[in-house]
Design a protein around this motif. Structure first.
Motif, PDB file in Angstrom:
ATOM      1  N   TRP A 121      51.808 -25.544  20.291  1.00 31.29           N
ATOM      2  CA  TRP A 121      50.639 -24.369  20.524  1.00 31.29           C
ATOM      3  C   TRP A 121      50.911 -23.457  21.719  1.00 31.29           C
ATOM      4  O   TRP A 121      50.603 -22.229  21.265  1.00 31.29           O
ATOM      5  N   GLN A 181      53.234 -20.795  20.628  1.00 35.77           N
ATOM      6  CA  GLN A 181      52.664 -19.998  19.644  1.00 35.77           C
ATOM      7  C   GLN A 181      53.625 -20.420  18.425  1.00 35.77           C
ATOM      8  O   GLN A 181      53.993 -19.617  17.349  1.00 35.77           O
ATOM      9  N   GLU A 182      53.918 -21.828  18.031  1.00 35.94           N
ATOM     10  CA  GLU A 182      54.439 -22.157  17.058  1.00 35.94           C
ATOM     11  C   GLU A 182      53.486 -23.359  16.168  1.00 35.94           C
ATOM     12  O   GLU A 182      54.249 -24.063  15.165  1.00 35.94           O
ATOM     13  N   LEU A 183      52.465 -23.254  16.555  1.00 36.04           N
ATOM     14  CA  LEU A 183      51.531 -24.328  16.153  1.00 36.04           C
ATOM     15  C   LEU A 183      50.140 -23.556  15.884  1.00 36.04           C
ATOM     16  O   LEU A 183      49.877 -22.592  16.886  1.00 36.04           O
ATOM     17  N   GLY A 184      49.670 -23.298  14.592  1.00 34.12           N
ATOM     18  CA  GLY A 184      48.363 -22.761  14.408  1.00 34.12           C
ATOM     19  C   GLY A 184      47.504 -23.230  13.510  1.00 34.12           C
ATOM     20  O   GLY A 184      47.968 -24.283  12.530  1.00 34.12           O
ATOM     21  N   LEU A 186      49.470 -24.901  10.356  1.00 36.18           N
ATOM     22  CA  LEU A 186      50.628 -24.135  10.201  1.00 36.18           C
ATOM     23  C   LEU A 186      51.384 -24.388  11.237  1.00 36.18           C
ATOM     24  O   LEU A 186      50.984 -24.608  12.498  1.00 36.18           O
ATOM     25  N   ALA A 187      52.881 -24.482  11.111  1.00 35.76           N
ATOM     26  CA  ALA A 187      53.784 -24.806  12.277  1.00 35.76           C
ATOM     27  C   ALA A 187      55.145 -24.207  11.898  1.00 35.76           C
ATOM     28  O   ALA A 187      55.300 -23.834  10.927  1.00 35.76           O
ATOM     29  N   VAL A 230      56.003 -18.833  12.122  1.00 27.38           N
ATOM     30  CA  VAL A 230      54.583 -18.716  12.271  1.00 27.38           C
ATOM     31  C   VAL A 230      54.131 -18.213  13.429  1.00 27.38           C
ATOM     32  O   VAL A 230      54.482 -18.317  14.643  1.00 27.38           O
ATOM     33  N   GLY A 254      51.707 -18.573  15.710  1.00 27.78           N
ATOM     34  CA  GLY A 254      50.731 -19.476  16.216  1.00 27.78           C
ATOM     35  C   GLY A 254      49.916 -19.322  17.464  1.00 27.78           C
ATOM     36  O   GLY A 254      49.933 -18.013  17.865  1.00 27.78           O
ATOM     37  N   VAL A 302      49.967 -14.263   9.368  1.00 27.86           N
ATOM     38  CA  VAL A 302      50.318 -15.621  10.116  1.00 27.86           C
ATOM     39  C   VAL A 302      51.796 -15.636  10.400  1.00 27.86           C
ATOM     40  O   VAL A 302      52.186 -16.788  10.793  1.00 27.86           O
TER      41      VAL A 302
END
Length: 388
Positions: free
Chosen positions: A97, A100-103, A317-318, A322, A324, A386
């Protein structure tokens, strides 16, 4: 001329002779030709109806605590953006997160409504249509594959012991299941090689099947099933595979949701982290992962410490591709008047739309193709951006 056998017929005949071909590209011969594009897409189906309100908790909505006094009595959660908090069981994903690789995409749903049947919900989710199709088994991910040039038999993998219907269709797809063995003695293997000697495609497929069997594939021999699946997917996506799909169960939390949800989320967390480590930094940076479920759950907790079948939920989303570090949403609110039928989170977005935009970004598919061939009946709407 030999009659063409279906995958189900092949598996049935294999079981008669004591040879499991679930892991074998004999079902879809593998050629390992050049990959048709460079990005990767992983689709995870979360079977059972994941409670998005528990996974990504809208603690900033005053009605949330009123609706769930038991499930969230401690008020615990990992702050995401001041309004949403992440379930504590997903704490291992917080580094993603922050990178910014997880959303998450909240208040999303398929067009399915009201009956809240797992069968119908899964049918619509995997068919990707705007209505229940009455048993049509043409999956949207396979329809996507039919739109791209240069497709090879090992471009996409359906992974796991259960059917991955999202990949059903006319485009070639390789199949693999954890803990499957060819189960052939050296003499039987030699006989098979002799029988297939005059058919180069089958002979090559047999050799590939030996490699994919857990007896000779070290990736497949480690860990629990979800970790094995993730490790195998990563090993294929490192090379010529570009699409992988599999499912994770355990999301039907009618009772003791505090315990059952935590267990399922820990498995999901391990799955995503196994994918990340197995792919390596370069391939991870080209990868988008979407985790989807057939419907959400009721906004109110029930008397058994759980939730019942609902409508809108959340999509995860990962991946390095992405964008994120945010919760995408048009938040409808949780006041009684704002709930769908005064019981469920109101859908404000079609769960198919973010996936379609991801396909457009990764593969460059036309909007008309996505709205017509891949997801019939879908209106993409505005680009939620996204992807990076």
């Amino acid at each position: 001329m030999h009659a063409k056998l279906s995958r189900r017929q092949l598996l049935t005949r294999a079981s008669v002779v004591g040879c499991s071909l679930a892991a074998s590209p004999l079902l879809t011969p593998v050629t390992f030709a050049s990959a048709p594009w460079d990005t990767r897409l992983v689709v995870i189906i979360l079977r059972g109806g994941m409670d998005g309100l528990d996974v990504v908790r809208p603690v900033g909505d005053p009605a949330f605590a009123v609706l769930r006094p038991g499930l969230n009595a401690s008020g615990s959660g990992l702050d995401l953006d001041g309004f949403f908090a992440l379930h504590p069981a997903l704490a291992p994903l917080m580094p993603l997160w922050r990178a910014q690789e997880l959303g998450f995409f909240h208040a999303v749903s398929t067009p399915y409504r009201d009956r809240r049947s797992h069968f119908d919900g899964q049918d619509m989710l995997e068919a990707g249509t705007d209505r229940v199709q009455g048993g049509v088994r043409d999956g949207w991910l396979n329809r996507m594959l039919q739109q791209v040039p240069g497709l090879q038999a090992d471009t996409a993998y359906a992974i796991g012991n259960n059917d991955v219907r999202v990949l059903d269709g006319s485009a070639p797809v390789a199949n693999w299941a954890p803990d499957a063995h060819l189960g052939l003695s050296p003499q039987a293997m030699r006989l098979a090689e002799l029988v297939m000697a005059d058919d180069p495609a089958l002979h090559a497929a047999l050799a590939e099947a030996q490699m994919l069997s857990t007896g000779t594939n070290p990736v497949a021999s480690k860990g629990r099933p979800h970790a094995k699946i993730a490790a195998f997917a990563a090993s294929r996506l490192q090379h010529d595979a570009r699409v992988a799909a599999f499912s994770l169960g355990g999301w039907d939390t009618h009772r003791r949701q505090d315990r059952n949800m935590a267990r399922s989320l820990r498995q999901l967390s391990e799955t995503l982290l196994t994918l990340r480590s197995g792919l390596g930094a370069d391939v991870w940076g080209k990868t988008a992962i979407v985790a989807m479920t057939e419907f959400g759950r009721t906004a109110r907790e029930n008397g058994s410490g759980g939730t019942d079948h609902g409508t809108a939920g959340a999509m995860i989303l990962a991946g390095g591709a992405v964008r994120g570090g945010q919760v995408y949403r048009e938040w409808p609110g949780l006041d009684t008047a704002a709930l769908y039928q005064e019981r469920d989170l109101m859908p404000t977005a079609d769960v198919r739309a973010p996936v379609a935009w991801i396909m457009r970004g990764l593969l460059g598919l036309d909007r008309a193709v996505l709205e017509g061939a891949v997801f019939p009946g879908l209106d993409l709407g505005a680009d939620p951006k996204v992807l990076r």
